[in-house]
Structures are given as structure tokens and as C-alpha cells.
Design an enzyme around this catalytic site. Structure first.
Site, PDB file in Angstrom:
ATOM      1  N   ASP A  70       0.832  -1.202   0.000  1.00 53.70           N
ATOM      2  CA  ASP A  70       0.000   0.000   0.000  1.00 53.70           C
ATOM      3  C   ASP A  70       0.872   1.260   0.000  1.00 53.70           C
ATOM      4  O   ASP A  70       1.733   1.435   0.855  1.00 53.70           O
ATOM      5  CB  ASP A  70      -0.897  -0.020   1.242  1.00 53.70           C
ATOM      6  CG  ASP A  70      -2.170   0.786   1.088  1.00 53.70           C
ATOM      7  OD1 ASP A  70      -2.111   1.856   0.467  1.00 53.70           O
ATOM      8  OD2 ASP A  70      -3.217   0.343   1.595  1.00 53.70           O
ATOM      9  N   THR A 109      -6.857   3.397  -2.459  1.00 54.15           N
ATOM     10  CA  THR A 109      -6.642   2.002  -2.057  1.00 54.15           C
ATOM     11  C   THR A 109      -7.687   1.046  -2.612  1.00 54.15           C
ATOM     12  O   THR A 109      -7.360   0.003  -3.172  1.00 54.15           O
ATOM     13  CB  THR A 109      -6.615   1.903  -0.518  1.00 54.15           C
ATOM     14  OG1 THR A 109      -5.514   2.660  -0.022  1.00 54.15           O
ATOM     15  CG2 THR A 109      -6.475   0.463  -0.069  1.00 54.15           C
ATOM     16  N   ASP A 128      -9.594  -3.880   5.728  1.00 56.43           N
ATOM     17  CA  ASP A 128     -10.607  -4.797   5.202  1.00 56.43           C
ATOM     18  C   ASP A 128     -10.655  -4.776   3.677  1.00 56.43           C
ATOM     19  O   ASP A 128     -10.716  -5.824   3.031  1.00 56.43           O
ATOM     20  CB  ASP A 128     -11.987  -4.479   5.790  1.00 56.43           C
ATOM     21  CG  ASP A 128     -12.347  -3.003   5.751  1.00 56.43           C
ATOM     22  OD1 ASP A 128     -12.325  -2.405   4.670  1.00 56.43           O
ATOM     23  OD2 ASP A 128     -12.638  -2.443   6.831  1.00 56.43           O
ATOM     24  N   ASP A 139      -1.053  -0.301  -4.772  1.00 61.45           N
ATOM     25  CA  ASP A 139      -2.381   0.208  -5.105  1.00 61.45           C
ATOM     26  C   ASP A 139      -2.355   1.675  -5.523  1.00 61.45           C
ATOM     27  O   ASP A 139      -3.336   2.187  -6.069  1.00 61.45           O
ATOM     28  CB  ASP A 139      -3.339   0.012  -3.930  1.00 61.45           C
ATOM     29  CG  ASP A 139      -2.825   0.643  -2.644  1.00 61.45           C
ATOM     30  OD1 ASP A 139      -1.634   1.020  -2.588  1.00 61.45           O
ATOM     31  OD2 ASP A 139      -3.606   0.747  -1.679  1.00 61.45           O
ATOM     32  N   HIS A 187      -2.280  10.933  -1.727  1.00 63.94           N
ATOM     33  CA  HIS A 187      -2.331  10.400  -3.097  1.00 63.94           C
ATOM     34  C   HIS A 187      -3.727  10.603  -3.645  1.00 63.94           C
ATOM     35  O   HIS A 187      -4.605  11.121  -2.948  1.00 63.94           O
ATOM     36  CB  HIS A 187      -1.970   8.920  -3.094  1.00 63.94           C
ATOM     37  CG  HIS A 187      -2.737   8.130  -2.075  1.00 63.94           C
ATOM     38  ND1 HIS A 187      -3.993   7.613  -2.302  1.00 63.94           N
ATOM     39  CD2 HIS A 187      -2.446   7.825  -0.776  1.00 63.94           C
ATOM     40  CE1 HIS A 187      -4.428   6.999  -1.218  1.00 63.94           C
ATOM     41  NE2 HIS A 187      -3.521   7.123  -0.258  1.00 63.94           N
TER      42      HIS A 187
END
Length: 562
Positions: free
Chosen positions: A54, A95, A178, A368, A502
């Protein structure tokens, strides 16, 4: 007569022999052909491991290269395939959309995950990419488990594996977040697990997958594994060797609650209660280590890669994102986080070597999204960068709309850098929607921090092949996206004065790593442009199975061993 009969017999024997030799040659040739073709048709690793880091910029590979050991990133680069010019081909870069795009082989325009959260025009409410009130939590009494992949409209490469193997190949998804577990695992996964901190420190799931945690997960939660990381965070190596990042004491980094300075060491035990208990682990590299502990436990608990039917394990390392948001891309903290992640990757590869077998598994690693340099740091070094207030932009638009149209009710929602107009108000005022969209887009361009603006009508009517509008169109879903799309200038963000974020279409947010390693993977690299939707078709082609049903990417031919 005898001589003629003898010659005839000799001739017949010669013909029989020749035919026999030709038959043998033909048989041998056919066997050779089968041997040559089979590997091209299908590669059968016992296990595929998909890794998403990530908020990993591509240059984290190169900046921190000298700090890495030989068994993690370097092993994957040196013995695998490195796509050096790999990009997201859409915006916004968040994400949820990132994980969905990696595994569906397409973009938000098709798979429907247009943000982490977004405004649902049909119900006039914000919705969460993985949220699902139809299911309940498993492993916690809270609501954190009310999740499913139902908002993702297409299949994933993990779904295709399940279909291809008649549901015999296992798929397990793991991440602290999650959405980082649910979306990669797909619709047909055996399980997806994510982490609840606070005072629980449990890996949990949803009734979408099961009604009770497996025994191995319960044992892990009871083992005190998370407790091991309730300790001070100091650098893994001598901090004076951290030359690929800025000074430790600066004005560009955020701090933990109740912490005076953003400098090493970070005394987690003393900051514990003020930072959410076990949630404090998330914004340290220990969160990645805990994720790796759990992933390795899953290899055993689920018997992954232990037969000839390919299994799939998806792992997302979420803590890199938490650390980047808090401390920024140029911090000592981010350098230390990647040094430690490299060690965890080495631990994973060594475990796979032992439990699945060297040459019996395939791994890919990507991200991501990437991240921007802290604008305050850019400004202090005479590089363009700025902070903006979206509330001020909305207020300015409302003031303009009241002057032009006599109402401030035209904007129904302003989120993800998109304006959602109230279509009922447009109709009631007898206005033309296309003209109103264009008027708002033109007004946005009057704001100094806005670089470009496009209308929903443009996204519907045109087909862009390059530049900013190409990325916006790939991120634009006709049912879910807004009426006007806004692009801020490079280095301009709506965020706190410290840390990185981002979401933009600029290269600092789109350029991420893509590494392939293991069975069926060619050794080498390329600087040709590859795009995120190419990952799933490449894995599908490697495994000889159907592509995800909405895939728009293409297999990266150079990656697959001939």
C-alpha cells in the site's frame, strides 16, 4: 524366378523398415512437439502469491536498494522480472480502486470501485467500497466485519482460479485493511481476513465467508502475536546510514498523539492508549510484520500449495500507507519501514521455499497507488506545491451559482474531486444539463489551484487515448461518477501540512513497482510502459485460464517464460 522373388522380398522388407522408421520419427516428432507446447499453454504453480504494498512508489525500489538484503526485493528483481515503467492508467488513485484494478484486470469505469468511499447518486448517500450491512462480523462484537465484495461488478483473477479448478483451488485474502483483503480475494474466495486493533488485536472476517473463525485463526488470535509488537519503534539499522531520506527532525512529518516530536525512537508503550491501543501498530512497520506472521500461519492453517491444484494467497501490506500518510515519503520512518518490509519479504520467500518448494510457486508484487512529496518540503526547495481547501472552492462555486442561476442548491455533493449536480434542481430551473456542467467546469478553471476540469458529458461522448482525460475516463463510471471532474495542479493537495497523500493522475501517484518471480516467470526487465490492468491477464495467461470477465488489460508477454 527365384531371383525375382528374392528381389521382391528385399523390396518389401525395405518398405516395411522405411515405414517403421518414418513412423518412429513421426512419433518422436509428435512427442517433441507436445513437450515444446505444453509449458506455453499452461504453467501450474502449486501456489500464486499476490502482494500489494500500500502506497509504494516505484523509486522505493531504487532509493533504498543499498539497504535491502539479498533475499527480499533484490531476490525478486535479480531472479524475476521487473516492469520499470508500470503505471495506473486511471484516476483517482486510492486504495479500494487500486486493489480492485490489480485483481480484476480493468479500471473503475468497468469494475465499479470508484473510490474508497463515494457518493451513491441513487440513494443520495456515501457508501464504502467493501461495506455490506447484509452480513455480520465474525471474530469481533463490533461492526468491523460487515463487509463483502458486492460493490465490485466484475470477476477477479482469484475468482477465475476458483472457476477454473471447479472451486478446488483455495483463495485466501489477508490485509490489515478490510478493503485490502476483501477486494483481491474476490467474490468466490474461501476466506478474507483483516485486523481489528483497539483492545482486541484480532484477525476477523465476515459471515459472507463463514459463520465462525477456523481453529488456526482462533489459535493465532490467542497466541499473543500482536502483543510482541507493543514495543518501542527504533531503526532496524544505524540511523546514520539512512542516507536516502531527509533529516529525522523536520517540519514535514506528523506525530503520534501525545508525542512531542516526530523523531526516533517512537515509544509505543507510552503512547499506546492515546493512539488507539493495538491500532497504534498499524502506523508502524510492525503492522506489516504482524500481517506476515498471519500470512505464514495461513499457509499452514489452510494447507496452501500442498497439492497439484493451484491455490492463491493475496497479501496486502497496509502499514506502508499509514506510515507514509503520517510521516511522508522522504522520512526516515518510511526508509526504515521498507528496510523492515524487505526482511519480512525474505522471511516469506524462505517459508515458501521450504513449505511449497523452490520453483513450485509464483509471486507478483505491486502497489495500489504511489504518493506525493510533502508540498511544504517542495515549497521550501523552490518546487511548486501547495495546500488547498476544498470547502473554499465549494463555497466559491455556490456563490457563483447563486449569482448565475439564482440558487445555491445546484451542488448536491462535492467529493473525490468531483461535483455531483442535483439533476432535479437542473430540471426545475429548466436548464440544459450539458450547459450547466460546462459552466461549472469553466468556473472551476478560475481557481488558481485547479489545473484542468472536464464534464461528465465529455466522459460520455469522447474516447480519449492519452493524457489526463484518458486517466479520468478510465476512472469514470457512468452510474457512480460525478458531473464535473477537477484536477489540481501538480504538487497541490487537500491534506494536512504534514505527511503525504495520493489520489491524483500525476506520475508521482501512478508510477508503482511490478515484480514477477518464481515458476513460469522469465528473468529480465522492461522499460516499456505496462499498466495495472495487465497484471490479472498476465497471471491468467500464465495459468492457462480465462481472463476476469471485465478485463481490459493485456498479458505482458515478456514476463512469461517461453
Amino acid at each position: 524366378m527365384k531371383k525375382s522373388l528374392f528381389l521382391a522380398l528385399i523390396t518389401m522388407l525395405f518398405v516395411f523398415k522405411t515405414n517403421d522408421v518414418n513412423a518412429q520419427r513421426k512419433s518422436k516428432k509428435n512427442k517433441e512437439t507436445v513437450i515444446e507446447i505444453a509449458p506455453v499453454l499452461k504453467t501450474s504453480p502449486k501456489l500464486v502469491v499476490g502482494i500489494v504494498v500500500d502506497q509504494m512508489r516505484y523509486d522505493y525500489l531504487t532509493r533504498f536498494w543499498d539497504q535491502y538484503g539479498e533475499g527480499g526485493f533484490k531476490r525478486m528483481v535479480n531472479d524475476g522480472f521487473n516492469c520499470k515503467n508500470h503505471h495506473y492508467n486511471y484516476a483517482p488513485t486510492y486504495t479500494g480502486p487500486g486493489h480492485a484494478s490489480v485483481y480484476t484486470g480493468t479500471t473503475p469505469a468497468t469494475h465499479g470501485i470508484v473510490g474508497n468511499t463515494w457518493y451513491d447518486k441513487s440513494i443520495k448517500q456515501n457508501v464504502y467500497c467493501a461495506g455490506d450491512s447484509n452480513f455480520n462480523s465474525v471474530g469481533t462484537s463490533g461492526s468491523e466485519g460487515k463487509m463483502s465484495p458486492h460493490r465490485m461488478l466484475t470477476t477477479t483473477v482469484t475468482d477465475q482460479l476458483r472457476l477454473h479448478t471447479q472451486m478446488k483451488g483455495k483463495v485466501i485474502g489477508i490485509a490489515i485493511k478490510d478493503r485490502g483483503a476483501v477486494l483481491p480475494a474476490g467474490h468466490a474466495a474461501n476466506a478474507a481476513y483483516w485486523f481489528v486493533g483497539k483492545d482486541e488485536a484480532n484477525w476477523i472476517t465476515s459471515t459472507y465467508y463463514m459463520d465462525a473463525l477456523p481453529a488456526w485463526v482462533t489459535r493465532f488470535n490467542s497466541s499473543g502475536a500482536a502483543e510482541m509488537y507493543k514495543k518501542p519503534w527504533n531503526t532496524a539499522k544505524d540511523i546514520t546510514t539512512y542516507l536516502a531520506s531527509g533529516t529525522d527532525d523536520n517540519n514535514y512529518e506528523g506525530t503520534y498523539s501525545k508525542q512531542e516530536t516526530a523523531t526516533f525512537p517512537h515509544d509505543l508503550p507510552s503512547l499506546w492508549d492515546a493512539n488507539g491501543g493495538y491500532d497504534a501498530i498499524k502506523s508502524t512497520p510492525f503492522g506489516n510484520s504482524l500481517t506476515m506472521d498471519f500470512a505464514i500461519a495461513a499457509l499452514d492453517g489452510e494447507n496452501l500449495g500442498q497439492d497439484l491444484i493451484t491455490d492463491f494467497l493475496t497479501i496486502s501490506f497496509s502499514s506502508t500507507d499509514y506510515v507514509g500518510h503520517k510521516f511522508g515519503v522522504n522520512s526516515k520512518e518510511i526508509e526504515d519501514t521498507y528496510i523492515r518490509l524487505d526482511q519480512d519479504l525474505e522471511r516469506l520467500l524462505q517459508t515458501l521455499d521450504k513449505q511449497v518448494g523452490v520453483g513450485e510457486y509464483t509471486v507478483f508484487l505491486s502497489s495500489d497507488h504511489a504518493a506525493v512529496q510533502v508540498p511544504a518540503y517542495l515549497k521550501d526547495n523552490n518546487i511548486p506545491g501547495e495546500y488547498i481547501d476544498l470547502k473554499e472552492i465549494r463555497a466559491g462555486l455556490n456563490e457563483w451559482a447563486k449569482f448565475k442561476y439564482g440558487t445555491e442548491d445546484l451542488i448536491e455533493n462535492f467529493s473525490n474531486n468531483q461535483i455531483f449536480l442535483d439533476h432535479k434542481v437542473v430540471v426545475n430551473l429548466d436548464l440544459d444539463l450539458k450547459s450547466v456542467q460546462e459552466a461549472f467546469a469553466n468556473e472551476l478553471l478560475r481557481f488558481n489551484d485547479v489545473h484542468e476540469a472536464y464534464t461528465g458529458y465529455q466522459m460520455w461522448q469522447n474516447e480519449y487515448s492519452r493524457g489526463i482525460p484518458y486517466l479520468l475516463q478510465n476512472g469514470y463510471n457512468q452510474k457512480s461518477s460525478g458531473d464535473v471532474l477537477m484536477v489540481l495542479k501538480p504538487g497541490h493537495i487537500s491534506y494536512s501540512r504534514t505527511g503525504s497523500t495520493h489520489g491524483s493522475p500525476w506520475k508521482y501517484d501512478t508510477h508503482v513497482p511490478l515484480l514477477f518471480f518464481g515458476k513460469g516467470i522469465e528473468k529480465g526487465s522492461t522499460v516499456n510502459r505496462t499498466e495495472i490492468p495487465d497484471i490479472a491477464p498476465t497471471v491468467s495467461a500464465l495459468l492457462g485460464m480465462a481472463f476476469p470477465n471485465g478485463a481490459t488489460g493485456e498479458p505482458i508477454e515478456a514476463v512469461i517464460k517461453k
